[in-house]
Design a protein around this motif. Structure first.
Motif, short mmCIF file in Angstrom:
data_model
loop_
_atom_site.label_atom_id
_atom_site.label_comp_id
_atom_site.label_asym_id
_atom_site.label_seq_id
_atom_site.Cartn_x
_atom_site.Cartn_y
_atom_site.Cartn_z
N GLY A 102 129.88 -5.96 79.47
CA GLY A 102 129.85 -4.85 80.36
C GLY A 102 128.95 -3.71 79.78
N HIS A 103 129.09 -3.48 78.36
CA HIS A 103 128.34 -2.54 77.60
C HIS A 103 126.97 -2.71 77.81
N ILE A 104 126.44 -4.12 77.45
CA ILE A 104 125.05 -4.30 77.49
C ILE A 104 124.68 -3.90 79.21
N GLN A 105 125.28 -4.55 80.07
CA GLN A 105 125.18 -3.95 81.47
C GLN A 105 124.76 -2.78 81.79
N VAL A 106 125.46 -1.78 81.39
CA VAL A 106 125.66 -0.57 81.52
C VAL A 106 124.20 -0.04 81.05
N VAL A 107 123.72 -0.36 79.83
CA VAL A 107 122.66 0.13 78.97
C VAL A 107 121.55 -0.44 79.66
N GLN A 108 121.61 -1.72 80.03
CA GLN A 108 120.34 -2.35 80.68
C GLN A 108 120.14 -1.47 81.92
N ARG A 109 121.17 -1.44 82.88
CA ARG A 109 120.99 -0.63 84.01
C ARG A 109 120.34 0.58 84.01
N LEU A 110 120.96 1.49 83.18
CA LEU A 110 120.56 2.90 82.83
C LEU A 110 119.37 3.00 82.13
N LEU A 111 119.38 2.27 81.08
CA LEU A 111 117.95 2.53 80.20
C LEU A 111 116.69 1.72 80.46
N PHE A 112 117.16 0.42 80.54
CA PHE A 112 116.09 -0.44 80.31
C PHE A 112 115.54 -0.85 81.67
N GLU A 113 116.09 -0.92 82.78
CA GLU A 113 115.72 -1.48 84.02
C GLU A 113 114.63 -0.62 84.51
N SER A 114 114.31 0.62 84.33
CA SER A 114 113.13 1.22 84.87
C SER A 114 111.86 1.36 83.81
N LEU A 115 111.99 0.51 82.83
CA LEU A 115 110.99 0.29 81.72
C LEU A 115 110.48 -1.16 81.88
N ASP B 235 108.20 -3.82 79.59
CA ASP B 235 108.21 -4.43 78.17
C ASP B 235 107.38 -3.57 77.31
N ALA B 236 106.14 -3.05 77.61
CA ALA B 236 105.54 -2.27 76.73
C ALA B 236 106.11 -0.93 76.55
N ASP B 237 106.98 -0.56 77.57
CA ASP B 237 107.57 0.77 77.38
C ASP B 237 108.58 0.63 76.29
N VAL B 238 109.51 -0.54 76.45
CA VAL B 238 110.66 -0.66 75.41
C VAL B 238 110.01 -0.72 74.24
N HIS B 239 109.00 -1.51 74.07
CA HIS B 239 108.34 -1.48 72.54
C HIS B 239 107.95 -0.25 72.05
N HIS B 240 107.10 0.63 72.79
CA HIS B 240 106.75 1.99 72.68
C HIS B 240 108.22 2.88 72.07
N LEU B 241 108.98 2.68 73.19
CA LEU B 241 110.34 3.49 72.86
C LEU B 241 110.87 3.37 71.36
#
Length: 162
Positions: free
Chosen positions: A113-126, A128-134
């Motif tokens: 559930g923790h992973i789902q919250v982080v995925q939904r709020l942080l990574f969903e709008s990014l 793959d290149a954004d995640v790498h840069h971040l």
């Protein structure tokens, strides 16, 4: 010293707001699903990732929290039966912290559930290149911040009598 770039305040406030929003949702999830604080979750997941045992010093190195606060949180986890603490057989000055089967089971239950919250709020709008840069940017920022002398090492300002 040069003037700051006028974009810096906006970037700073966007970062602090995003971190606050994410941390609030993460903490809400951890309280609801595991009756854990964020620091307690950090301690348990670090122990689980380290084959179940670390010294208090090793735990403190990866958690941004005061030593006394960390000791208090470890005491709460120990009282709940999620960890054990005992003197290290290798170094009598060190305290060895071990996650219990109950603690490991709690991490296994709460982590998805923790992973789902982080995925939904942080990574969903990014992208793959954004995640790498971040990741690159935040690693540089974290490393820079950790290279600064601790606040406790800074000279104290004397109060002037007035």
């Amino acid at each position: 010293m040069t003037s700051p770039d006028p974009r810096q305040p906006g970037a700073y406030f966007a970062l602090t707001e995003a971190v606050s929003l994410l941390q609030h949702q993460v903490e809400q999830h951890l309280r609801t699903e595991g009756d854990l604080s964020y620091v307690q979750f950090q301690l348990l997941t670090r122990l689980a990732a380290a084959d179940g045992r670390l010294t208090m010093t090793e735990l403190a190195d990866g958690v941004v929290y005061s030593r006394s606060g960390l000791t208090y949180q470890a005491g709460l986890l120990e009282k709940a039966g999620l960890i054990t603490r005992r003197p290290s057989p290798d170094d009598e000055r060190a305290t060895l912290v071990t996650i219990t089967p109950k603690g490991a089971a709690l991490v296994e239950r709460v982590l998805p559930g923790h992973i789902q919250v982080v995925q939904r709020l942080l990574f969903e709008s990014l992208s793959d290149a954004d995640v790498h840069h971040l990741g690159d940017i935040m690693t540089r920022v974290r490393d820079h911040m950790r290279s600064q002398p601790p606040r406790s090492a800074a000279p104290r300002k004397r109060r002037t009598a007035g």
